[in-house]
Design an enzyme around this catalytic site. Structure first.
Site, mmCIF file in Angstrom:
data_model
loop_
_atom_site.group_PDB
_atom_site.id
_atom_site.type_symbol
_atom_site.label_atom_id
_atom_site.label_comp_id
_atom_site.label_asym_id
_atom_site.label_seq_id
_atom_site.Cartn_x
_atom_site.Cartn_y
_atom_site.Cartn_z
ATOM 1 N N HIS A 46 -6.315 -6.410 -1.543
ATOM 2 C CA HIS A 46 -5.214 -5.526 -1.177
ATOM 3 C C HIS A 46 -4.099 -6.267 -0.423
ATOM 4 C CE1 HIS A 46 -3.898 -1.414 -0.838
ATOM 5 N NE2 HIS A 46 -3.889 -1.408 0.473
ATOM 6 N N ASP A 99 -8.595 -5.539 -5.911
ATOM 7 C CA ASP A 99 -8.206 -4.373 -5.106
ATOM 8 C C ASP A 99 -8.366 -3.061 -5.878
ATOM 9 O OD1 ASP A 99 -7.065 -2.590 -3.372
ATOM 10 O OD2 ASP A 99 -4.994 -3.236 -3.746
ATOM 11 N N SER A 149 0.846 -1.185 0.000
ATOM 12 C CA SER A 149 0.000 0.000 0.000
ATOM 13 C C SER A 149 0.894 1.252 0.000
ATOM 14 C CB SER A 149 -0.935 -0.037 1.214
ATOM 15 O OG SER A 149 -2.051 0.781 0.997
#
Ligand SMILES: *[C@@H]1O[C@H](CO)[C@@H](O)[C@H](O)[C@H]1NC(C)=O
Ligand SMILES: *[C@@H]1O[C@H](CO)[C@@H](O)[C@H](O)[C@H]1NC(C)=O
Ligand SMILES: *[C@@H]1O[C@H](CO)[C@@H](O)[C@H](O)[C@H]1NC(C)=O
Length: 519
Positions: free
Chosen positions: A474, A446, A186
């Site tokens: 994710h 995601d 991320s």
């Protein structure tokens, strides 16, 4: 070093106790991380009963960093926390695997479990994790004051990494034969990519999982991608499911427009009746967050899966309720959220939310959110708006409403945002980061994939390498394998291994040549 509390906490495994305040999507994210931690604890405790004692290998350290690396006249410092696991390290030449912390604290499990730890075990790597400045314990006491947040930025964080790299090399007496590889997911995945891009002499290769390397003010693509994920059949989605979600949000909006505000608020279990438009927007955002969080963390064990959500939204297996309206199904989703998260009611007070975000105490339950929102205002945008006609949620969530927090909480004017975002993209390269030997890993479920690199740009086979996992969400690749993993995920981890191992071989070969020259 004592790391984990005793074993009785394991029964909490499936009980998600969400923190008492905050945006729902944020809470779902935190509970996903919490759940990973629980899983690792459970596994490690099982091992500790045997002869392995991996916990004892984790050491915590501190490094004094400049608060502002770019202003030699400012001599203030802060103490940055890091973790070391030497259990697998093959001294003195083994590689170094650096796990980069993101918008939250780091935990011991960041050097004890995960795909990077499995690879470290295979290659005798030294494992490190560095906490991001201004998150966790890596902050000065009044760090959250707006004037101090000026020193919270990705540029400063990368400079921290560079200093840390030199510090560790010195303390562990490392040499050119120790090959550094960075990892992150991320935001920290973006940092991993940028670390390699900006400091190629400090890190040989980088894995960037679900990394939004492109800054974007109006991230309407997130909502649309989340909607599309609800139609992916291999994870239990369908066109019917997306249509039901769209109709449900339209029905709630219509009810609010018709002035049935107290009925809506009672139906969805709000803590208070929305007293103005701002509260209504909070409510619509909360409902969207339940769906977005489900999509983003699909099959991570948090809240529910897309399959379950679509089951509720399309009434599968409930013949007698076939006529139930999408509105009522969304009511049911909100109920599931509240009971799973242990929340009595949905707090939709905009005033409370702003007040919480203005709290600069390190004890505030929303402190990480405050710091992260500051970074969205000053660097990244990422506002998950819903103004496109194709957005499946509520169009009441606009760029204007989402960015009001910037002037209100941080005195950053809304007009200045496009300039900040443009600078970030100029500085790092936006959609085309110049990152040789960076592996971008993304999941097809995601929504963040929209801001990452998903196509190989193969000039010489090295420029931006990618792994795309059709049916995971994710950062799914970052955890160690589990029996429930999809085949595609197993295959992806093998691909990641292949890349990392080839980098290590390449580094060793280069080092041999260099050594010959030196002789
Ligand atoms: C550091 O490494 C060098 C070269 O590998 C070695 O000669 C030296 O003795 C080491 N020093 C310490 C303090 O371990
Ligand atoms: C508003 O409430 C009334 C009375 O309960 C109901 O008849 C009407 O359908 C509602 N309107 C909307 C748009 O939900
Ligand atoms: C900020 O949060 C702390 C910890 O929750 C709390 O004790 C304090 O009263 C809050 N401050 C304000 C101004 O609300």
């Amino acid at each position: 070093m004592m790391v984990f509390p005793p074993a009785h906490c394991l029964i909490l495994l499936l009980l998600l106790n969400f923190v008492d305040a905050g945006r729902i999507l944020w809470k779902i994210k935190e509970s996903a991380r919490h759940l990973q931690l629980q899983r690792v604890k459970q596994r490690l405790l099982a091992q500790t009963a045997g002869y392995h004692r991996p916990l004892q290998h984790v050491k915590e350290g501190r490094i004094l960093q400049q608060l502002d690396h770019f202003n030699p006249q400012d001599l203030r410092t802060f103490s940055q926390r890091f973790l070391v696991n030497e259990a697998y390290w093959r001294r003195p030449d083994g590689p170094v695997f650096l796990f980069i912390g993101g918008e939250g604290p780091i935990f011991e499990f960041d050097v004890l479990a995960g795909h990077h730890v499995d690879m470290a075990e295979d290659h005798g790597a030294l494992l490190l994790a560095l906490e991001h400045r201004f998150y966790g314990d890596s902050i000065i006491p009044d760090g959250l004051k707006t004037e101090n947040l000026a020193h919270l930025s990705s540029q400063q964080a990368l400079a921290d990494l560079a200093v840390f790299r030199q510090f560790i090399s010195h303390s562990f007496n490392l040499s050119l034969t120790n090959t550094w590889i960075s990892f992150g997911g991320s935001y920290s995945g973006a940092l991993s990519s940028w670390f390699r891009g900006k400091f190629p002499h400090l890190v040989f290769g980088a894995v960037a999982s679900s990394a939004p390397v492109t800054a974007r003010l109006d991230f309407s693509a997130y909502s649309n991608a989340a909607g599309l994920s609800l139609t992916i059949e291999t994870v239990g989605g369908s066109e019917k499911c997306l249509a039901a979600v769209q109709r449900a949000f339209a029905a709630v909006e219509a009810a609010l427009m018709a002035g049935n505000v107290s009925k809506v608020s009672a139906d969805f279990g709000c803590c208070q009746v929305p007293k103005d438009l701002n509260d209504q927007v909070e409510l619509m955002q909360s409902l969207a967050d339940i769906v977005m969080g489900t999509v983003q963390y699909n099959e991570e064990g948090v809240l529910m899966t897309i399959n379950e959500l679509c089951g509720v939204m399309t009434n599968q297996g409930k013949g007698n309720e076939e006529t139930m309206e999408p509105y009522n199904r969304l009511v049911e989703l909100a109920q599931i959220y509240r009971s799973t998260g242990g929340e009595l009611c949905l707090d939709i007070s905009h005033e409370t939310s702003v007040k919480d975000l203005m709290n600069t105490s390190l004890l505030s339950s929303r402190r990480a959110e405050r710091a992260w929102i500051y970074q969205t205002c000053s660097e990244f945008g990422f506002y998950q708006t819903c103004e496109d006609a194709t957005c499946p949620f509520s169009g009441m969530v606009t760029l204007k409403t989402l960015t009001e927090v910037c002037p209100m909480v941080f005195s950053i004017s809304q007009h200045s945002l496009p300039g900040h975002i443009a600078f970030t993209n100029t500085y790092f390269g936006g959609e085309n980061p110049p990152t040789h030997r960076v592996l971008y890993v993304n999941g097809g479920v995601d929504p963040w994939r929209e801001l990452s690199v998903v196509r190989d740009r193969t000039e010489g086979g090295e420029e931006a390498q990618t792994v795309f996992i059709e049916d995971t969400a994710h950062c799914a690749d970052m955890s160690s394998s589990r029996v429930t993993d999809r085949w595609s995920l197993r295959k992806a981890r093998e691909e990641i291994k292949t890349h990392v191992y080839s980098w290590l071989r390449m580094a060793a070969a280069q080092e041999k040549v260099e050594n010959k020259k030196r002789l």
